[in-house]
Design a protein around this motif. Structure first.
Motif, PDB file in Angstrom:
ATOM      1  N   PRO A 220      37.754  14.645  69.986  1.00 61.20           N
ATOM      2  CA  PRO A 220      38.261  13.682  69.303  1.00 61.20           C
ATOM      3  C   PRO A 220      37.844  12.015  69.937  1.00 61.20           C
ATOM      4  O   PRO A 220      37.589  10.991  69.229  1.00 61.20           O
TER       5      PRO A 220
ATOM      6  N   LEU B 227      27.760  18.597  62.717  1.00 65.99           N
ATOM      7  CA  LEU B 227      29.175  17.935  62.974  1.00 65.99           C
ATOM      8  C   LEU B 227      30.142  18.360  61.673  1.00 65.99           C
ATOM      9  O   LEU B 227      30.950  18.348  61.240  1.00 65.99           O
TER      10      LEU B 227
ATOM     11  N   VAL C 183      33.855  20.356  61.484  1.00 63.81           N
ATOM     12  CA  VAL C 183      34.133  19.106  61.009  1.00 63.81           C
ATOM     13  C   VAL C 183      35.389  20.254  59.901  1.00 63.81           C
ATOM     14  O   VAL C 183      36.555  20.696  59.937  1.00 63.81           O
TER      15      VAL C 183
ATOM     16  N   CYS D 165      33.316   7.260  64.643  1.00 65.05           N
ATOM     17  CA  CYS D 165      34.159   6.019  63.100  1.00 65.05           C
ATOM     18  C   CYS D 165      33.207   4.267  64.290  1.00 65.05           C
ATOM     19  O   CYS D 165      32.930   3.666  62.961  1.00 65.05           O
TER      20      CYS D 165
ATOM     21  N   ARG E  36      41.474  21.059  68.165  1.00 60.93           N
ATOM     22  CA  ARG E  36      42.129  19.958  68.506  1.00 60.93           C
ATOM     23  C   ARG E  36      43.326  19.861  69.965  1.00 60.93           C
ATOM     24  O   ARG E  36      43.164  18.489  70.450  1.00 60.93           O
TER      25      ARG E  36
ATOM     26  N   ALA F 215      39.966   8.953  59.898  1.00 56.64           N
ATOM     27  CA  ALA F 215      39.818  10.020  60.654  1.00 56.64           C
ATOM     28  C   ALA F 215      39.614   9.409  62.389  1.00 56.64           C
ATOM     29  O   ALA F 215      40.055  10.196  62.740  1.00 56.64           O
ATOM     30  N   ARG F 216      40.055   8.375  62.764  1.00 53.61           N
ATOM     31  CA  ARG F 216      39.837   7.400  63.832  1.00 53.61           C
ATOM     32  C   ARG F 216      41.084   7.731  64.328  1.00 53.61           C
ATOM     33  O   ARG F 216      41.221   8.509  65.120  1.00 53.61           O
TER      34      ARG F 216
ATOM     35  N   THR G 140      34.755  11.710  70.543  1.00 51.97           N
ATOM     36  CA  THR G 140      33.235  11.374  70.702  1.00 51.97           C
ATOM     37  C   THR G 140      33.671  10.839  68.742  1.00 51.97           C
ATOM     38  O   THR G 140      32.838   9.918  68.602  1.00 51.97           O
ATOM     39  N   VAL G 141      34.758  11.540  67.908  1.00 55.49           N
ATOM     40  CA  VAL G 141      34.904  11.099  66.698  1.00 55.49           C
ATOM     41  C   VAL G 141      34.730   9.210  66.541  1.00 55.49           C
ATOM     42  O   VAL G 141      34.883   8.457  66.451  1.00 55.49           O
TER      43      VAL G 141
ATOM     44  N   ILE H 115      32.004  12.927  58.846  1.00 57.12           N
ATOM     45  CA  ILE H 115      33.251  11.804  59.325  1.00 57.12           C
ATOM     46  C   ILE H 115      34.307  11.643  58.456  1.00 57.12           C
ATOM     47  O   ILE H 115      35.547  11.905  58.262  1.00 57.12           O
TER      48      ILE H 115
ATOM     49  N   LEU I 183      36.537  14.480  57.686  1.00 56.46           N
ATOM     50  CA  LEU I 183      37.550  14.676  58.255  1.00 56.46           C
ATOM     51  C   LEU I 183      38.455  13.979  57.812  1.00 56.46           C
ATOM     52  O   LEU I 183      39.268  14.623  58.046  1.00 56.46           O
TER      53      LEU I 183
ATOM     54  N   ALA J  65      41.833  10.956  65.432  1.00 56.98           N
ATOM     55  CA  ALA J  65      41.043  11.350  66.846  1.00 56.98           C
ATOM     56  C   ALA J  65      42.082  10.663  67.620  1.00 56.98           C
ATOM     57  O   ALA J  65      42.440  10.947  68.812  1.00 56.98           O
TER      58      ALA J  65
END
Length: 280
Positions: free
Chosen positions: A221, A195, A199, A228, A209, A265-266, A223-224, A246, A249, A269
């Motif tokens: 995304p 990961l 990143v 999270c 992306r 990060a969320r 998966t991110v 994370i 990112l 994504a």
């Protein structure tokens, strides 16, 4: 005659802006230039809405086309701006004459010459009048060679990053499927270095992306978002390598409106996720 200096200055400005954006996006390893970002984000917003609409109405999915189309549009913007810039510079004086008659080149012939020079082909029905125009054609040819060479390397890097991101997402979902109700935190720790690598590659070039797989288990995304969730619920320790990746990112790809690194990060994504529809 008064318009000629303005043509040269405008053309030079276009070339410089396009070349800066090109270098900023391809070799800076720190994201995209402002032109590339504007083109990519604009097409993504339009394309994601179009994709959802088509899937809901017809069941036809164009998810796999979004990434390639956006990438081609960004590259096309670089080429078009360079071409327009050199055309304007060449039209700023008696730069080209027709080979057979010696008459000044037309606009169409100027465009053809600029395109031929940038592509390093060098085939044209006109010729430069000498002096500084000859030097300009040499500079344009070198400019074109750099564009072509770095663009190919850039494309390969994007594909490599995309494949690495999809591989990570697939491995995550495989672990999750093997233990749907168990503690997967210990198994996920083995994916921490993978990961982190993904990143780091995304911070260097975020364009991967926009490549959306048809299989949701390869969707990075998404998966991110799930990672999270695991961090925020305490399933994954905040000191783990996964959590550190994370936060990395979120720190580099999140926006200034994001509250903290995991939330950032969320939100990153979510902005780059196209929801699955019932007809896909």
């Amino acid at each position: 005659m008064d318009d000629f200096p303005m043509l040269i200055l405008t053309g030079a400005a276009l070339v410089l802006v396009a070349f800066y954006d090109f270098l900023r996006t391809t070799i800076s390893l720190s994201g995209t230039g402002f032109l590339s970002r504007a083109v990519a984000e604009g097409l993504w917003r339009l394309g994601s809405k179009l994709t959802l609409g088509l899937e809901q109405m017809t069941g036809v999915s164009i998810r796999g086309l979004l990434g390639p189309v956006i990438l081609l549009a960004v590259a096309g913007t670089w080429v078009l701006l360079h071409l327009c810039g050199y055309v304007l510079i060449l039209r700023g004086g008696l730069s080209l004459v027709q080979t057979d008659t010696g008459e000044p080149a037309t606009w169409v012939q100027t465009v053809a010459f600029a395109g031929s020079t940038l592509s390093t082909l060098g085939a044209s029905t006109v010729q430069v009048t000498g002096g500084w125009w000859d030097i300009l054609s040499m500079v344009a040819a070198m400019n074109g060679m750099i564009l072509l060479t770095l663009a190919v390397s850039f494309l390969l890097n994007i594909l490599q990053t995309t494949n690495s991101a999809r591989t990570f997402a697939s491995r995550f979902h495989a672990i999750k499927a093997r233990e749907p109700d168990g503690d997967i935190s210990s198994r996920l720790e083995g994916l921490g270095s993978d990961l982190t690598s993904v990143v780091v590659m995304l911070t260097a070039s975020p364009l991967p992306r926009f490549f959306v797989p048809s299989d949701s288990t390869m969707d990075f995304p998404k998966t991110v978002v799930e990672l999270c969730n695991l961090i925020e619920t305490g399933t994954l320790a905040t000191t783990s390598e996964i959590a550190a990746a994370i936060r990395l990112l979120g720190r580099h790809l999140g926006t200034s409106l994001d509250q903290n690194e995991v939330v950032a990060a969320r939100m990153w994504a979510v902005r780059h996720t196209i929801p699955q529809t019932n007809r896909t």
